[in-house]
Motif scaffolding. Structure first.
Motif, mmCIF file in Angstrom:
data_model
loop_
_atom_site.group_PDB
_atom_site.id
_atom_site.type_symbol
_atom_site.label_atom_id
_atom_site.label_comp_id
_atom_site.label_asym_id
_atom_site.label_seq_id
_atom_site.Cartn_x
_atom_site.Cartn_y
_atom_site.Cartn_z
ATOM 1 N N PRO A 10 -22.796 11.464 -15.127
ATOM 2 C CA PRO A 10 -21.882 11.313 -16.251
ATOM 3 C C PRO A 10 -21.491 9.867 -16.551
ATOM 4 N N LEU A 12 -23.063 7.434 -17.594
ATOM 5 C CA LEU A 12 -24.054 6.354 -17.485
ATOM 6 C C LEU A 12 -24.785 6.149 -18.815
ATOM 7 N N TYR A 23 -20.052 -2.981 -14.695
ATOM 8 C CA TYR A 23 -21.399 -2.384 -14.749
ATOM 9 C C TYR A 23 -22.444 -3.271 -15.423
ATOM 10 N N ASN A 74 -28.223 8.373 -9.249
ATOM 11 C CA ASN A 74 -26.895 7.804 -9.481
ATOM 12 C C ASN A 74 -26.066 8.923 -10.086
ATOM 13 N N ALA A 77 -19.524 9.613 -11.144
ATOM 14 C CA ALA A 77 -18.304 10.081 -10.479
ATOM 15 C C ALA A 77 -18.520 11.372 -9.695
ATOM 16 N N HIS A 80 -18.407 11.382 -5.847
ATOM 17 C CA HIS A 80 -17.159 11.440 -5.072
ATOM 18 C C HIS A 80 -16.534 12.838 -5.067
ATOM 19 N N HIS A 100 -25.984 3.051 -6.707
ATOM 20 C CA HIS A 100 -24.857 2.724 -7.580
ATOM 21 C C HIS A 100 -25.036 1.302 -8.077
ATOM 22 N N LEU A 101 -24.650 1.087 -9.305
ATOM 23 C CA LEU A 101 -24.678 -0.263 -9.879
ATOM 24 C C LEU A 101 -23.637 -1.140 -9.193
ATOM 25 N N VAL A 104 -19.177 0.352 -4.695
ATOM 26 C CA VAL A 104 -18.055 1.298 -4.747
ATOM 27 C C VAL A 104 -17.043 1.054 -3.620
ATOM 28 N N ARG A 107 -14.105 -1.109 -4.523
ATOM 29 C CA ARG A 107 -13.307 -0.610 -5.659
ATOM 30 C C ARG A 107 -12.214 0.355 -5.168
ATOM 31 N N ARG A 111 -13.309 6.009 -4.625
ATOM 32 C CA ARG A 111 -14.765 5.796 -4.747
ATOM 33 C C ARG A 111 -15.423 5.519 -3.397
HETATM 34 C C1 DQA Z 1 -21.215 4.394 -10.270
HETATM 35 C C2 DQA Z 1 -19.943 4.300 -9.436
HETATM 36 C C3 DQA Z 1 -19.071 5.541 -9.633
HETATM 37 O O1 DQA Z 1 -17.881 5.428 -8.870
HETATM 38 C C4 DQA Z 1 -18.688 5.688 -11.087
HETATM 39 O O2 DQA Z 1 -17.951 6.857 -11.287
HETATM 40 C C5 DQA Z 1 -19.872 5.635 -11.994
HETATM 41 C C6 DQA Z 1 -20.910 4.643 -11.730
HETATM 42 C C7 DQA Z 1 -22.047 3.092 -10.177
HETATM 43 O O3 DQA Z 1 -23.227 3.147 -10.533
HETATM 44 O O4 DQA Z 1 -21.524 2.042 -9.796
HETATM 45 O O5 DQA Z 1 -19.953 6.360 -12.977
HETATM 46 O O6 DQA Z 1 -22.019 5.451 -9.763
#
Ligand code: DQA
Length: 145
Positions: A10, A12, A23, A74, A77, A80, A100-101, A104, A107, A111
């Protein structure tokens, strides 16, 4: 040609304009294009998908597992929150690299937990679009000698 599934969860689809300080400014289409370039040199076919719906991701993971084809995931969210996605990986035997980009762990505390890490082969995070490229390298079959 062996296939690799690249599954994106979601929000992305909003990359490029979504919180660029976290991002970056590449769109998901940009990430797909650079990944396809890398895959071509490795002799791999990329099946690249995005959905905002948990069930879509579960169906794609199950299909990849049944086909014995590896997955770069990826889950956004859902990483988590989703025990269902973790169960799909475990239940289908899909070989998954979690990506993940963003880093996490640097952050918000919510996360820091991933339901996917424990059922993934490995995790790559914090390198922006290069996280996907590194995952591709990790999954590529070794070159024939
Ligand atoms: C993410 C990190 C997640 O916490 C976040 O909800 C995303 C993107 C990342 O690629 O850094 O949607 O997966």
């Amino acid at each position: 040609m062996p296939s690799i599934h690249v599954l994106n969860g979601p929000n992305l689809n909003l990359l490029g304009t979504r919180e660029p300080g976290i991002y970056g400014t590449l769109t998901l289409a940009d990430i797909e294009a650079r990944l396809r370039k890398g895959a071509k040199t490795l002799g791999l076919e990329v099946i690249f998908r995005q959905s905002n719906h948990e069930g879509d991701l579960i169906g794609w993971i199950q299909a990849a597992g049944a086909a014995g084809e590896p997955v770069i995931l990826n889950a956004g969210a859902y990483t988590h929150t989703s025990i269902a996605i973790a169960d799909a990986i475990k239940g289908s035997g899909a070989r998954v690299v979690e990506v993940h980009l963003s880093n996490v762990h640097a952050r918000e505390a919510f996360r820091h937990q991933s339901h996917i890490s424990a059922v993934a082969q490995g995790v790559i995070l914090g390198f922006g679009a290069a996280s996907y490229d590194l995952a591709l390298q990790a999954l590529a079959p070794p070159p024939a000698i």
